[in-house]
Design a protein around this motif. Structure first.
Motif, PDB file in Angstrom:
ATOM      1  N   LEU A 308      49.275  30.096  36.886  1.00 16.62           N
ATOM      2  CA  LEU A 308      48.014  29.362  36.827  1.00 16.62           C
ATOM      3  C   LEU A 308      47.009  30.095  35.943  1.00 16.62           C
ATOM      4  O   LEU A 308      46.313  29.478  35.133  1.00 16.62           O
ATOM      5  CB  LEU A 308      47.455  29.177  38.236  1.00 16.62           C
ATOM      6  N   CYS A 309      46.904  31.410  36.102  1.00 13.79           N
ATOM      7  CA  CYS A 309      45.935  32.183  35.315  1.00 13.79           C
ATOM      8  C   CYS A 309      46.254  32.101  33.822  1.00 13.79           C
ATOM      9  O   CYS A 309      45.347  31.984  32.989  1.00 13.79           O
ATOM     10  CB  CYS A 309      45.926  33.637  35.774  1.00 13.79           C
ATOM     11  N   ILE A 310      47.529  32.152  33.485  1.00  8.53           N
ATOM     12  CA  ILE A 310      47.919  32.064  32.074  1.00  8.53           C
ATOM     13  C   ILE A 310      47.619  30.677  31.528  1.00  8.53           C
ATOM     14  O   ILE A 310      47.077  30.513  30.432  1.00  8.53           O
ATOM     15  CB  ILE A 310      49.412  32.400  31.922  1.00  8.53           C
ATOM     16  N   ALA A 311      47.949  29.639  32.307  1.00  4.76           N
ATOM     17  CA  ALA A 311      47.716  28.266  31.861  1.00  4.76           C
ATOM     18  C   ALA A 311      46.234  27.961  31.738  1.00  4.76           C
ATOM     19  O   ALA A 311      45.818  27.175  30.877  1.00  4.76           O
ATOM     20  CB  ALA A 311      48.387  27.291  32.822  1.00  4.76           C
ATOM     21  N   ALA A 333      34.491  32.567  31.844  1.00  3.86           N
ATOM     22  CA  ALA A 333      35.246  33.466  30.964  1.00  3.86           C
ATOM     23  C   ALA A 333      36.451  34.062  31.669  1.00  3.86           C
ATOM     24  O   ALA A 333      37.416  34.471  31.037  1.00  3.86           O
ATOM     25  CB  ALA A 333      34.335  34.581  30.455  1.00  3.86           C
ATOM     26  N   GLY A 334      36.402  34.152  33.006  1.00  4.29           N
ATOM     27  CA  GLY A 334      37.513  34.711  33.776  1.00  4.29           C
ATOM     28  C   GLY A 334      37.839  33.818  34.959  1.00  4.29           C
ATOM     29  O   GLY A 334      37.159  32.818  35.222  1.00  4.29           O
ATOM     30  N   VAL A 335      38.895  34.179  35.674  1.00  2.45           N
ATOM     31  CA  VAL A 335      39.359  33.388  36.810  1.00  2.45           C
ATOM     32  C   VAL A 335      39.115  34.145  38.107  1.00  2.45           C
ATOM     33  O   VAL A 335      39.640  35.246  38.294  1.00  2.45           O
ATOM     34  CB  VAL A 335      40.863  33.053  36.692  1.00  2.45           C
ATOM     35  N   ILE A 352      40.096  35.876  44.722  1.00  2.00           N
ATOM     36  CA  ILE A 352      40.427  37.159  44.087  1.00  2.00           C
ATOM     37  C   ILE A 352      39.657  37.235  42.775  1.00  2.00           C
ATOM     38  O   ILE A 352      39.991  36.539  41.814  1.00  2.00           O
ATOM     39  CB  ILE A 352      41.941  37.264  43.824  1.00  2.00           C
ATOM     40  N   PRO A 353      38.613  38.057  42.707  1.00  2.09           N
ATOM     41  CA  PRO A 353      37.828  38.153  41.462  1.00  2.09           C
ATOM     42  C   PRO A 353      38.669  38.720  40.325  1.00  2.09           C
ATOM     43  O   PRO A 353      39.470  39.639  40.514  1.00  2.09           O
ATOM     44  CB  PRO A 353      36.684  39.107  41.835  1.00  2.09           C
ATOM     45  N   GLY A 354      38.494  38.160  39.137  1.00  2.24           N
ATOM     46  CA  GLY A 354      39.193  38.675  37.962  1.00  2.24           C
ATOM     47  C   GLY A 354      40.699  38.590  38.074  1.00  2.24           C
ATOM     48  O   GLY A 354      41.413  39.468  37.564  1.00  2.24           O
ATOM     49  N   ALA A 355      41.204  37.541  38.707  1.00  2.00           N
ATOM     50  CA  ALA A 355      42.651  37.418  38.918  1.00  2.00           C
ATOM     51  C   ALA A 355      43.411  37.340  37.602  1.00  2.00           C
ATOM     52  O   ALA A 355      44.568  37.774  37.506  1.00  2.00           O
ATOM     53  CB  ALA A 355      42.952  36.185  39.772  1.00  2.00           C
ATOM     54  N   ASP A 356      42.780  36.782  36.564  1.00  3.08           N
ATOM     55  CA  ASP A 356      43.471  36.635  35.277  1.00  3.08           C
ATOM     56  C   ASP A 356      43.713  37.967  34.592  1.00  3.08           C
ATOM     57  O   ASP A 356      44.528  38.063  33.675  1.00  3.08           O
ATOM     58  CB  ASP A 356      42.662  35.721  34.353  1.00  3.08           C
ATOM     59  N   GLY A 387      34.363  31.391  43.757  1.00  3.17           N
ATOM     60  CA  GLY A 387      35.665  30.990  43.235  1.00  3.17           C
ATOM     61  C   GLY A 387      35.518  30.008  42.092  1.00  3.17           C
ATOM     62  O   GLY A 387      34.546  29.256  42.007  1.00  3.17           O
ATOM     63  N   THR A 388      36.502  30.000  41.165  1.00  4.80           N
ATOM     64  CA  THR A 388      36.438  29.104  40.007  1.00  4.80           C
ATOM     65  C   THR A 388      37.565  28.079  39.978  1.00  4.80           C
ATOM     66  O   THR A 388      37.423  27.022  39.366  1.00  4.80           O
ATOM     67  CB  THR A 388      36.460  29.917  38.700  1.00  4.80           C
ATOM     68  N   ILE A 389      38.688  28.364  40.615  1.00  2.93           N
ATOM     69  CA  ILE A 389      39.833  27.453  40.704  1.00  2.93           C
ATOM     70  C   ILE A 389      40.691  27.930  41.872  1.00  2.93           C
ATOM     71  O   ILE A 389      40.687  29.130  42.180  1.00  2.93           O
ATOM     72  CB  ILE A 389      40.632  27.422  39.378  1.00  2.93           C
TER      73      ILE A 389
END
Length: 473
Positions: A308-311, A333-335, A352-356, A387-389
């Protein structure tokens, strides 16, 4: 002097909270910032510290009781001399210097005008979130007088005729203390709690108090008609099954409000994709069997989260929010990846902050820690916001697909279904493969069908062939 500590708004805009457990009892000595109670907010159980040191003289709420923000929670004898300036602001929390010197107020504090000290905000205590300059305060005499005009007096004659348990309501007092089942019983019997004296701890109105008041006033109990010889036939009385009533509060109340707001604000669209995840499952099993990674619990959820983070980098529209006031779409800018977790207290979605920016193993560790914290009921309010997604794993319940509702303020949520071994076309032949269905709901104001489809397809490609991720980063 005795200080009352009112229940604060713990940085979530709350109006009430439930006392889960007391960590102290009357007579105990507490230190500054010592945990005195576990409080259930709309999102999590929070450990509440004491804003001053001293001896507990009273606990104003029982475990399991819900009280309003600003209502007294406990009283504490701080050992400070009681002066007129102190009496002017009994609710104000002490400053750090005053709390540290429990033997008496400092010279500067003695010299400070009463008005200035009353206007000064209390300390920003551990776990309280942002300081609220305009937080709830004790009612003034003028407010109490206004309340007295609004509360009707009970005629003296009616008091004399009533039983000893029925008293005149006190002018300007707070709502009588009782539990939700007791309040419902009083409503069913047509009784006002203000007219009933509580015999429980610290004046708590119990079921026995309500039943005694009902007997004194001749009110019929809810089941009295069924006991009457001339009552309705048994078949009619038994037609309705027994029921259990559960108060709507805490996480359940917050979740219900959030889901209604999301469902009727954001136009939801849900798409489905069924894919062969055999290679993903082989990757998971291989990492689990490798002793090098024994300290990490890699699960299919961790792989889906990484995919998901990559997509999301390739389709930033799904990692965004709709700003109604500014009439803007805000892309992140981040996930900050939300993980839906089912707990005994209800559904929570910590993130989870900054998961990407995490590797697969780091993401797996973060998910494990998040799940353990959520199950123990210790998720902090801070981790439930921002959260963002999100991802929800409905596959753990044996469900193949669904139409998840967006977490408010987010543009998309991905549901991963159960992994099932079934016949599937593979390299021109039919073979038993491990198959999963993904369900993506998105806000059609921010995400067009093409963008949502591209994002879901990218997640599917990575899960079908994990090595493809190397071509996407």
């Amino acid at each position: 002097m005795i200080r009352d500590f009112p229940l604060p708004d713990l940085g979530e805009g709350l109006t009430e909270s439930e006392i889960v457990a007391w960590r102290v009892a009357v007579g105990d000595r507490v230190e500054l910032n010592q945990i005195v109670a576990d409080i259930e907010t709309a999102k999590a159980v929070v450990e509440l510290p004491s804003p001053f040191a001293g001896v507990i003289t009273a606990l104003h709420a029982a475990e399991g009781e819900t009280i309003d923000v600003g209502a007294p929670l406990f009283s504490c004898d701080t050992g400070e001399p009681a002066g007129e300036a102190d009496a002017a602001a009994p609710v104000a929390a002490p400053t750090p210097s005053a709390a540290a010197g429990a033997d008496g107020a400092g010279a500067a504090d003695e010299a400070a005008p009463a008005d200035a000290r009353e206007a000064a905000p209390g300390p920003n205590l551990v776990g309280y979130g942002a300081r609220d300059e305009g937080g709830p305060k004790r009612r003034t005499r003028r407010e109490a007088a206004l309340a007295a005009e609004l509360v009707p007096e009970v005629p003296a004659a009616s008091i004399a005729e009533a039983a000893p348990t029925v008293l005149e309501p006190a002018v300007g007092t707070e709502r009588p203390r009782s539990t939700p089942p007791v309040r419902k019983l009083a409503r069913d019997l047509g009784l006002e709690l203000e007219a009933i004296a509580g015999t429980g701890p610290r004046g708590l109105i119990t079921r026995d108090d309500v039943e005694r008041a009902a007997a004194a006033t001749g009110a019929a109990a809810p089941g009295a008609a069924a006991d009457d010889a001339g009552a309705q036939p048994l078949a009619t009385a038994a037609a309705r099954p027994a029921e259990t009533r559960i108060p709507i509060k805490g996480v359940r109340k917050h979740t219900a409000a959030a889901m209604v707001r999301s469902a009727f604000t954001a136009p939801h669209v849900t798409e489905f994709l069924t894919i062969d995840v055999t290679e993903t499952m082989e990757l998971v099993r291989g990492l689990r069997e490798d002793r090098t990674f024994a300290a990490h619990r890699v699960t299919p959820l961790a792989v889906v989260a990484k995919a998901l983070c990559i997509a999301a980098r390739r389709t930033p529209e799904v990692n965004a929010r709709w700003d109604e006031d500014a009439q803007e779409i805000v892309q992140y800018a981040g996930v900050n990846l939300g993980i839906a977790a089912a707990t005994e207290r209800g559904l929570v979605v910590p993130n989870i902050p900054g998961a990407d920016g995490l590797t697969l193993l780091e993401l797996a560790d973060a998910i494990t820690a998040l799940a353990e914290t959520a199950r123990s009921g210790r998720t902090s309010p801070a981790s439930l916001t921002g959260g963002t997604i999100s991802i929800t794993n409905i596959g753990v319940f044996g469900i193949d697909a669904g139409t998840p509702i967006l977490n408010p303020g987010e543009a998309a949520i991905l549901a991963m279904g159960a992994v099932r071994r079934q016949p599937w076309e593979h390299r021109g032949e039919i073979a038993l493969r491990e198959v999963m269905t993904l369900s993506l709901s998105f806000d059609h104001r921010l995400v067009d069908g093409q963008q949502g489809s591209q994002f879901l397809a990218d997640v599917g490609v990575i899960l079908r062939e994990p090595g493809r991720a190397l071509t996407m980063v």
